[in-house]
Scaffold this motif. Sequence first.
Motif, short mmCIF file in Angstrom:
data_model
loop_
_atom_site.label_atom_id
_atom_site.label_comp_id
_atom_site.label_asym_id
_atom_site.label_seq_id
_atom_site.Cartn_x
_atom_site.Cartn_y
_atom_site.Cartn_z
N ASP A 150 0.76 -1.38 0.03
CA ASP A 150 0.05 0.00 -0.04
C ASP A 150 0.64 1.13 0.07
O ASP A 150 0.60 2.33 -0.61
N ASP A 151 1.83 1.23 0.78
CA ASP A 151 2.51 2.35 0.78
C ASP A 151 3.55 2.68 -0.68
O ASP A 151 3.76 3.64 -1.10
N ILE A 152 3.85 1.58 -1.21
CA ILE A 152 4.35 1.50 -2.57
C ILE A 152 3.55 2.14 -3.55
O ILE A 152 3.97 2.96 -4.37
N LEU A 153 2.18 1.62 -3.56
CA LEU A 153 1.24 1.91 -4.36
C LEU A 153 0.72 3.52 -4.14
O LEU A 153 0.72 4.41 -5.55
N ASN A 154 1.07 3.93 -3.01
CA ASN A 154 0.72 5.43 -2.67
C ASN A 154 1.75 6.41 -3.19
O ASN A 154 1.58 7.44 -3.78
N ILE A 155 2.97 5.91 -3.17
CA ILE A 155 4.02 6.70 -3.94
C ILE A 155 3.81 6.76 -5.30
O ILE A 155 4.22 7.96 -5.90
N LEU A 156 3.66 5.72 -5.76
CA LEU A 156 3.53 5.50 -7.39
C LEU A 156 2.45 6.57 -7.77
O LEU A 156 2.48 7.32 -8.74
#
Length: 209
Positions: free
Chosen positions: A36-42
């Motif tokens: 979820d953190d990776i998706l937020n950055i993307l």
Amino acid sequence: MFHKILPVGPLQCNCSILGDEQTHEAMVIDPGDQIDDILNILRSERLTLKQIVVTHAHIDHVGGAMKLKAATGAPILMNQDDYALLKMLDMQAAWVGMRPPGPVTVDEALSEGSVLKIGTIPSNVIHTPGHTEGSICLYFPEEKKLIAGDTLFAGSIGRTDLPGGNFEKIIRSLHTRLLALPDETQVMPGHGPETTIGDERETNPFLQK
Ligand SMILES: [Zn+2]
């Protein structure tokens, strides 16, 4: 090139989120956890994920790959010499006390000499067996940047006492492949702080003649 390093999961694997600022295409390397953190950055960088690259099949590096693929449709790329380790993820989960992530399927095999592109930015796959048989590093020649997985750390090298590990092979990989890179190469290891090839050549106790 956009490059954000996010330490993820209980073992704090350095996940790299790389993007081409012109085309907004992105690559994620080693999405072990915290998808979820990776998706937020993307999302906040307006990047479209095109490739999920896994440096080797240890759970702290590959544990979140299927969740990231499900959310983005991006393919998973890995060296085929680690497919056997990938079949042992449940056992690996038990060793480190993580929840088993379920089966992981690889969409494309990466081998020595494979060239990947994020938009217009090229990178070269370097096969560096030793920490595992299928360990790879990714070298970005234009940025002089190396994503090293668990092959090289600041002041240390990857452990070779786990299944598939081989001390002679990692030493050979380090001397013949990674030390062949220019001293100014920035190195992002799979865990811990950044370093350079020059610093490691000079001070890493495992790399002295
Ligand atoms: Zn590892």
